[in-house]
Design an enzyme around this catalytic site. Structure first.
Site, short mmCIF file in Angstrom:
data_model
loop_
_atom_site.label_atom_id
_atom_site.label_comp_id
_atom_site.label_asym_id
_atom_site.label_seq_id
_atom_site.Cartn_x
_atom_site.Cartn_y
_atom_site.Cartn_z
N GLY A 31 15.68 -32.10 -11.81
CA GLY A 31 15.17 -32.45 -10.47
C GLY A 31 16.04 -33.45 -9.73
O GLY A 31 17.20 -33.68 -10.08
N GLU A 35 23.19 -30.73 -3.56
CA GLU A 35 23.91 -29.47 -3.32
C GLU A 35 24.38 -28.79 -4.61
O GLU A 35 24.51 -27.57 -4.65
CB GLU A 35 25.11 -29.70 -2.40
N GLY A 36 24.65 -29.58 -5.64
CA GLY A 36 25.06 -29.00 -6.92
C GLY A 36 23.96 -28.10 -7.47
O GLY A 36 24.21 -26.95 -7.86
N HIS A 37 22.74 -28.63 -7.49
CA HIS A 37 21.60 -27.82 -7.95
C HIS A 37 21.43 -26.58 -7.06
O HIS A 37 21.18 -25.47 -7.53
CB HIS A 37 20.31 -28.63 -7.90
N GLY A 147 25.90 -25.89 -14.52
CA GLY A 147 27.03 -26.45 -13.80
C GLY A 147 28.15 -26.91 -14.74
O GLY A 147 27.88 -27.45 -15.81
N ASP A 150 28.54 -30.74 -16.08
CA ASP A 150 28.16 -31.14 -17.44
C ASP A 150 28.84 -30.16 -18.39
O ASP A 150 28.20 -29.29 -18.98
CB ASP A 150 26.64 -31.11 -17.58
N GLN A 153 27.81 -29.78 -22.02
CA GLN A 153 26.50 -29.13 -22.09
C GLN A 153 26.65 -27.61 -21.97
O GLN A 153 26.05 -26.85 -22.74
CB GLN A 153 25.62 -29.66 -20.97
N SER A 186 22.42 -36.68 -9.59
CA SER A 186 21.17 -37.38 -9.27
C SER A 186 21.34 -38.87 -9.52
O SER A 186 20.72 -39.70 -8.85
CB SER A 186 20.03 -36.84 -10.12
N ARG A 187 22.19 -39.22 -10.48
CA ARG A 187 22.37 -40.64 -10.83
C ARG A 187 23.18 -41.42 -9.79
O ARG A 187 23.18 -42.65 -9.83
CB ARG A 187 23.04 -40.77 -12.20
P1 AMP Z 1 20.52 -32.00 -14.00
O1 AMP Z 1 19.33 -31.88 -13.10
O2 AMP Z 1 21.42 -33.14 -13.65
O3 AMP Z 1 20.16 -31.91 -15.46
O4 AMP Z 1 21.41 -30.72 -13.71
C1 AMP Z 1 20.87 -29.41 -13.70
C2 AMP Z 1 22.01 -28.43 -13.60
O5 AMP Z 1 22.75 -28.69 -12.41
C3 AMP Z 1 23.00 -28.53 -14.76
O6 AMP Z 1 23.42 -27.23 -15.13
C4 AMP Z 1 24.14 -29.32 -14.15
O7 AMP Z 1 25.38 -29.07 -14.75
C5 AMP Z 1 24.11 -28.82 -12.73
N1 AMP Z 1 24.77 -29.78 -11.83
C6 AMP Z 1 24.52 -31.11 -11.72
N2 AMP Z 1 25.37 -31.68 -10.83
C7 AMP Z 1 26.17 -30.68 -10.37
C8 AMP Z 1 27.25 -30.61 -9.44
N3 AMP Z 1 27.69 -31.69 -8.79
N4 AMP Z 1 27.83 -29.41 -9.22
C9 AMP Z 1 27.42 -28.31 -9.88
N5 AMP Z 1 26.40 -28.30 -10.76
C10 AMP Z 1 25.78 -29.47 -11.02
#
Ligand code: AMP
Length: 282
Positions: A31, A35-37, A147, A150, A153, A186-187
């Site tokens: 959550g 834009e990445g999400h 993404g 990570d 991951q 998000s951080r």
């Molecule tokens: P998170 O909510 O941070 O656990 O991320 C959820 C998914 O979004 C994971 O697959 C991340 O790798 C991806 N993600 C987070 N930040 C980015 C970003 N800047 N660009 C592309 N994907 C991202």
């Protein structure tokens, strides 16, 4: 878009969808969308008849001293953003349903989780692999989108899927950045303005590494020296690691010949940021 809170209802939705011959695309998240999400959701939208996004801040991937409690949350905003991106189901379970009190199973993916973030976060990828396996069981996706931000991951999930002969296609998407190059996260919301500014040195050092690689530099230590120099020039940056690893095994390389990932983790104050660049030899 529908919000589903229970495992049973999620599972029933997916069973019905599969029964009707629909393909299910899945984007797991914690959550606080950016834009990445959204880029992952748009890709999922293209790849599946149905798009499921999960929103679950997974307690088991945080160590006791880490930021689980303070992790940024904004359900209403996330709900709107997921809907606008074309999500069909936002799956947002409660922690005690995912982990009832007698839960005692952890998925251990071995070698690829040992290096990089695995050194300073030894329990992190166990939590990640376990929750992703659970989510795959519940959502039953045909394709899941992650993404490259990570990167470790993504490699861990690919390895788990291969090792356990799971029938889900794992898709990796490029890192989405702010206009000045900072990788979206998000951080980032934790960062003070001066820390936000200093954090740009992570991207600067990755760009420098890319330049050197493009000029034909093959010695990892030369590239790492330059990167460390750039990071050291920012007093607010405390480097956790800067490493150049084989893109598949995540083991360190001395001489760069095949595909590599150049990966950084650094603290700005209490905030730990990661970034990377995947360099592929064509
Ligand atoms: P998170 O909510 O941070 O656990 O991320 C959820 C998914 O979004 C994971 O697959 C991340 O790798 C991806 N993600 C987070 N930040 C980015 C970003 N800047 N660009 C592309 N994907 C991202």
């Amino acid at each position: 878009m529908k919000v589903i809170k229970t495992i049973k209802e999620m599972n029933e939705f997916s069973s019905q969808g599969r029964g009707a011959g629909k393909t299910i695309a899945f984007v797991p998240t914690m959550g606080f969308f950016h834009e990445g999400h959204l880029s992952l959701m748009r890709e999922g939208r293209k790849r599946g008849d149905l798009l499921v996004v999960s929103l679950f801040v997974n307690p088991t991937q945080f160590a006791p001293h880490e930021d689980f409690k303070n992790y940024p949350r904004d359900f209403e905003k996330d709900r709107r953003m997921a809907e606008e991106a074309g999500t069909d189901i936002l799956f947002a379970p409660e922690a005690d349903e995912m982990y009832p009190s007698d839960h005692q199973t952890t998925v251990l993916v071995e070698r690829v989780t040992r290096n990089l973030c695995g050194r300073s976060r030894p329990t992190h990828f166990g939590g990640v692999a376990t929750v992703v396996l659970m989510l795959f069981e519940i959502v039953m996706p045909h394709v899941a989108v992650f993404g490259e931000k990570d990167y470790q991951q993504l490699v861990t999930i690919r390895q788990m899927v291969r090792d356990l002969h799971m029938s889900v296609e794992v898709v990796g998407m490029p890192t989405v950045r702010e206009t000045d190059g900072l990788a979206m996260s998000s951080r980032n919301t934790y960062l003070l303005p001066e820390e936000r500014n200093a954090a740009l040195s992570l991207y600067r050092s990755l760009r420098r590494a890319k330049e050197l690689l493009q000029k034909g530099e093959q010695k990892a230590s030369r590239i790492l020296d330059e990167m460390n120099g750039i990071l050291r020039s920012e007093s607010l940056v405390r480097t956790d690691y800067v490493q150049i690893c084989d893109a598949l095994t995540l083991e360190d390389v001395d001489r760069i010949e095949g595909d590599v990932v150049i990966a950084i983790a650094a603290y700005l104050g209490k905030t730990r940021l990661i970034d990377n660049l995947v360099y592929r030899h064509l």
